[in-house]
Write a protein that holds these residues in place. Sequence first.
Motif, PDB file in Angstrom:
ATOM      1  N   LEU A  27     -20.158   3.300   4.436  1.00 41.58           N
ATOM      2  CA  LEU A  27     -19.658   1.939   4.214  1.00 41.58           C
ATOM      3  C   LEU A  27     -18.180   2.011   3.815  1.00 41.58           C
ATOM      4  CD1 LEU A  27     -20.815  -1.096   3.786  1.00 41.58           C
ATOM      5  CD2 LEU A  27     -20.499  -0.564   1.393  1.00 41.58           C
TER       6      LEU A  27
ATOM      7  N   VAL B 225     -14.865   2.253   2.230  1.00 39.64           N
ATOM      8  CA  VAL B 225     -14.581   2.497   0.807  1.00 39.64           C
ATOM      9  C   VAL B 225     -13.666   1.411   0.231  1.00 39.64           C
ATOM     10  CG1 VAL B 225     -14.920   4.991   0.733  1.00 39.64           C
ATOM     11  CG2 VAL B 225     -12.713   4.090   1.422  1.00 39.64           C
TER      12      VAL B 225
ATOM     13  N   PHE C  75     -12.127  -3.781  -2.419  1.00 42.16           N
ATOM     14  CA  PHE C  75     -10.706  -4.015  -2.650  1.00 42.16           C
ATOM     15  C   PHE C  75     -10.175  -5.084  -1.681  1.00 42.16           C
ATOM     16  CE2 PHE C  75      -6.234  -2.605  -1.866  1.00 42.16           C
ATOM     17  CZ  PHE C  75      -5.751  -3.028  -3.092  1.00 42.16           C
ATOM     18  N   ALA C  76     -10.598  -4.978  -0.408  1.00 39.70           N
ATOM     19  CA  ALA C  76     -10.147  -5.955   0.601  1.00 39.70           C
ATOM     20  C   ALA C  76     -10.646  -7.356   0.232  1.00 39.70           C
ATOM     21  CB  ALA C  76     -10.665  -5.561   1.982  1.00 39.70           C
TER      22      ALA C  76
ATOM     23  N   GLY D 291     -19.148  -1.917   7.988  1.00 35.27           N
ATOM     24  CA  GLY D 291     -19.979  -0.758   8.292  1.00 35.27           C
ATOM     25  C   GLY D 291     -21.262  -0.804   7.488  1.00 35.27           C
ATOM     26  N   GLY D 292     -21.815   0.383   7.205  1.00 36.67           N
ATOM     27  CA  GLY D 292     -23.058   0.397   6.440  1.00 36.67           C
ATOM     28  C   GLY D 292     -23.460   1.802   6.068  1.00 36.67           C
TER      29      GLY D 292
ATOM     30  N   PHE E  30       0.826  -1.212   0.000  1.00 40.86           N
ATOM     31  CA  PHE E  30       0.000   0.000   0.000  1.00 40.86           C
ATOM     32  C   PHE E  30       0.859   1.259   0.000  1.00 40.86           C
ATOM     33  CE2 PHE E  30      -4.016  -2.025   0.850  1.00 40.86           C
ATOM     34  CZ  PHE E  30      -4.885  -1.099   0.314  1.00 40.86           C
TER      35      PHE E  30
ATOM     36  N   VAL F 211      -5.143   8.300   6.414  1.00 41.13           N
ATOM     37  CA  VAL F 211      -6.332   7.481   6.697  1.00 41.13           C
ATOM     38  C   VAL F 211      -6.303   6.192   5.867  1.00 41.13           C
ATOM     39  CG1 VAL F 211      -8.848   7.357   6.394  1.00 41.13           C
ATOM     40  CG2 VAL F 211      -7.834   9.346   7.463  1.00 41.13           C
ATOM     41  N   LEU F 212      -5.920   6.322   4.608  1.00 37.66           N
ATOM     42  CA  LEU F 212      -5.913   5.119   3.753  1.00 37.66           C
ATOM     43  C   LEU F 212      -4.888   4.100   4.243  1.00 37.66           C
ATOM     44  CD1 LEU F 212      -6.441   6.539   0.170  1.00 37.66           C
ATOM     45  CD2 LEU F 212      -7.947   5.021   1.432  1.00 37.66           C
TER      46      LEU F 212
ATOM     47  N   ILE G  27     -13.168  -7.159  12.940  1.00 38.99           N
ATOM     48  CA  ILE G  27     -11.873  -6.476  12.895  1.00 38.99           C
ATOM     49  C   ILE G  27     -11.975  -5.031  13.397  1.00 38.99           C
ATOM     50  CG2 ILE G  27     -10.130  -5.598  11.271  1.00 38.99           C
ATOM     51  CD1 ILE G  27     -10.720  -8.307   9.747  1.00 38.99           C
ATOM     52  N   VAL G  28     -13.033  -4.344  12.975  1.00 40.62           N
ATOM     53  CA  VAL G  28     -13.231  -2.977  13.469  1.00 40.62           C
ATOM     54  C   VAL G  28     -14.147  -3.068  14.693  1.00 40.62           C
ATOM     55  CG1 VAL G  28     -14.184  -0.703  12.901  1.00 40.62           C
ATOM     56  CG2 VAL G  28     -12.859  -1.965  11.198  1.00 40.62           C
TER      57      VAL G  28
ATOM     58  N   THR H 138      -6.962  -5.716   6.457  1.00 37.84           N
ATOM     59  CA  THR H 138      -6.882  -6.779   5.461  1.00 37.84           C
ATOM     60  C   THR H 138      -5.931  -7.880   5.920  1.00 37.84           C
ATOM     61  OG1 THR H 138      -7.182  -5.035   3.831  1.00 37.84           O
ATOM     62  CG2 THR H 138      -6.678  -7.200   2.981  1.00 37.84           C
TER      63      THR H 138
ATOM     64  N   ALA I  89      -7.658 -10.069   8.405  1.00 39.78           N
ATOM     65  CA  ALA I  89      -8.691 -10.899   7.760  1.00 39.78           C
ATOM     66  C   ALA I  89      -8.055 -12.068   7.004  1.00 39.78           C
ATOM     67  CB  ALA I  89      -9.532 -10.046   6.816  1.00 39.78           C
TER      68      ALA I  89
ATOM     69  N   ALA J 173      -6.386   2.682   7.503  1.00 38.24           N
ATOM     70  CA  ALA J 173      -7.608   1.863   7.370  1.00 38.24           C
ATOM     71  C   ALA J 173      -7.372   0.572   6.595  1.00 38.24           C
ATOM     72  CB  ALA J 173      -8.702   2.682   6.684  1.00 38.24           C
ATOM     73  N   SER J 174      -6.287   0.554   5.826  1.00 38.48           N
ATOM     74  CA  SER J 174      -6.157  -0.572   4.905  1.00 38.48           C
ATOM     75  C   SER J 174      -5.290  -1.713   5.407  1.00 38.48           C
ATOM     76  CB  SER J 174      -5.592  -0.087   3.575  1.00 38.48           C
ATOM     77  OG  SER J 174      -4.345   0.521   3.798  1.00 38.48           O
TER      78      SER J 174
HETATM   79  C1  HEM Z   1     -11.050  -6.726   5.833  1.00 37.40           C
HETATM   80  C2  HEM Z   1     -10.737  -5.472   5.598  1.00 37.40           C
HETATM   81  C3  HEM Z   1     -11.510  -4.266   6.074  1.00 37.40           C
HETATM   82  C4  HEM Z   1     -12.502  -4.159   7.021  1.00 37.40           C
HETATM   83  C5  HEM Z   1     -13.112  -5.272   7.879  1.00 37.40           C
HETATM   84  C6  HEM Z   1     -12.908  -2.761   7.065  1.00 37.40           C
HETATM   85  C7  HEM Z   1     -13.903  -2.270   7.879  1.00 37.40           C
HETATM   86  C8  HEM Z   1     -14.311  -0.939   7.907  1.00 37.40           C
HETATM   87  C9  HEM Z   1     -15.378  -0.413   8.740  1.00 37.40           C
HETATM   88  C10 HEM Z   1     -16.240  -1.224   9.711  1.00 37.40           C
HETATM   89  C11 HEM Z   1     -15.468   0.911   8.489  1.00 37.40           C
HETATM   90  C12 HEM Z   1     -16.465   1.896   9.126  1.00 37.40           C
HETATM   91  C13 HEM Z   1     -17.654   2.039   8.180  1.00 37.40           C
HETATM   92  C14 HEM Z   1     -18.810   2.819   8.781  1.00 37.40           C
HETATM   93  O1  HEM Z   1     -18.584   3.769   9.538  1.00 37.40           O
HETATM   94  O2  HEM Z   1     -19.963   2.467   8.448  1.00 37.40           O
HETATM   95  C15 HEM Z   1     -14.455   1.241   7.508  1.00 37.40           C
HETATM   96  C16 HEM Z   1     -14.236   2.511   6.997  1.00 37.40           C
HETATM   97  C17 HEM Z   1     -13.254   2.821   6.092  1.00 37.40           C
HETATM   98  N1  HEM Z   1     -12.406   1.940   5.456  1.00 37.40           N
HETATM   99 FE1  HEM Z   1     -12.342  -0.066   5.753  1.00 37.40          FE
HETATM  100  N2  HEM Z   1     -12.162  -2.059   6.154  1.00 37.40           N
HETATM  101  C18 HEM Z   1     -11.300  -2.929   5.526  1.00 37.40           C
HETATM  102  C19 HEM Z   1     -10.387  -2.625   4.519  1.00 37.40           C
HETATM  103  C20 HEM Z   1     -10.173  -1.372   4.017  1.00 37.40           C
HETATM  104  C21 HEM Z   1      -9.247  -1.052   2.940  1.00 37.40           C
HETATM  105  C22 HEM Z   1      -8.417  -2.077   2.174  1.00 37.40           C
HETATM  106  C23 HEM Z   1      -9.300   0.308   2.762  1.00 37.40           C
HETATM  107  C24 HEM Z   1      -8.572   1.192   1.772  1.00 37.40           C
HETATM  108  C25 HEM Z   1      -8.184   0.826   0.590  1.00 37.40           C
HETATM  109  C26 HEM Z   1     -10.259   0.840   3.708  1.00 37.40           C
HETATM  110  C27 HEM Z   1     -10.578   2.167   3.828  1.00 37.40           C
HETATM  111  C28 HEM Z   1     -11.566   2.663   4.640  1.00 37.40           C
HETATM  112  C29 HEM Z   1     -11.881   4.088   4.760  1.00 37.40           C
HETATM  113  C30 HEM Z   1     -11.183   5.242   4.024  1.00 37.40           C
HETATM  114  C31 HEM Z   1     -12.955   4.179   5.659  1.00 37.40           C
HETATM  115  C32 HEM Z   1     -13.698   5.447   6.091  1.00 37.40           C
HETATM  116  C33 HEM Z   1     -14.944   5.594   5.214  1.00 37.40           C
HETATM  117  C34 HEM Z   1     -15.812   6.780   5.628  1.00 37.40           C
HETATM  118  O3  HEM Z   1     -15.832   7.157   6.801  1.00 37.40           O
HETATM  119  O4  HEM Z   1     -16.519   7.304   4.747  1.00 37.40           O
HETATM  120  N3  HEM Z   1     -10.761  -0.209   4.441  1.00 37.40           N
HETATM  121  N4  HEM Z   1     -13.767   0.092   7.162  1.00 37.40           N
END
Ligand code: HEM
Length: 301
Positions: free
Chosen positions: A250, A252, A256-257, A245-246, A6, A107-108, A179-180, A116, A119, A111-112
């Motif tokens: 949700l 983003v 990709f994950a 999330g939802g 990443f 953040v990216l 995970i989250v 992953t 998982a 969050a990434s």
């Molecule tokens: C198994 C892998 C992953 C899980 C379980 C996961 C889970 C989550 C959850 C639960 C949220 C909160 C959503 C909400 O508030 O409704 C979130 C937000 C986010 N995730 Fe992931 N994520 C994963 C992988 C990734 C990857 C690979 C990226 C980037 C390429 C990423 C980028 C983000 C970002 C930028 C947010 C914030 C979105 C927003 O607030 O609008 N995540 N993720």
Amino acid sequence: MIFDCFAKELIDYDEINTSPKKKLRYSFQAFMDGLISFPLNIPGTAYHACLKGRKNALKVIKDKLIARRKAPAKSEKDHDFLDDLLKEVDNEDSILTEEIAIDMIFVLLFASHETTSAAVTLAVKFIADHPKVLDELTKEHEAILKSRDDKNSELTWQEYKSMTFTHMVINETVRLANIVPGIFRKALKDVEINGYTIPAGWLVMVVPAVVHLSHGKYEDPLEFNPWRWEGKELHAGSKTFMAFGGGVRLCVGADFAKLQMAIFIHHMVTKYRWRVTKGGDIIRKPGLIFPNGLHIKIAQK
Ligand code: HEM
């Protein structure tokens, strides 16, 4: 590995060849460890280390941005996400500033990588512990290989979309993994729920594990059973499935994950066999941690 990949794609950061003390990953690790901690900002506390980790990571990203301003990518081959962001910052009508771009990369990266990799690690463990799941996955992925016209082809999008059982395994993995640990929302108006009122302006922490591990929502919720997803929606969040999330926030990176996990599973089940030899214990801190790692013995099929 996922972090290195990443960091390279986003800001052309070479984690492998950076000296251990300066590694960006360690700054993120400190940030993660103190993310949910008592907010006491004195040296020695997790909170202090968290703030320091964040500061260090932001500095590395900012230095990259300054260096890129001086020496923009010369060719498409050297082009990365930072170049795209800077192009957008320079666009007259854009609301994106350099500060937002730096935060976005932070953040990216945050969050990434842990999400992953946790998982994928859990999927390896669950599949090793459930031979019937491995058999079903092997059937699905060998069928993909057999039906290919070009035997040298890489995985295609169509093939990925056809991996129904794999998506059931992925959903079941992230349901159990939680995970989250918490998702945050703000009540925009008073909300009445089960006789209680959440006043407007309050922050609400949704804990997905409460739903995912509920006997009322899932039969034998602690069992790893991908077949429970048979005939169910596999690609969207719902009130009973919120691993990503939802609604409008949700994750983003969800698709990709899932794509990364599916490709990983494809290569694992078609080329290798493995068994867990050590570790595999899990604790929460608040993210998932494998205190003794997950050691596997792996061999070609
Ligand atoms: C198994 C892998 C992953 C899980 C379980 C996961 C889970 C989550 C959850 C639960 C949220 C909160 C959503 C909400 O508030 O409704 C979130 C937000 C986010 N995730 Fe992931 N994520 C994963 C992988 C990734 C990857 C690979 C990226 C980037 C390429 C990423 C980028 C983000 C970002 C930028 C947010 C914030 C979105 C927003 O607030 O609008 N995540 N993720």
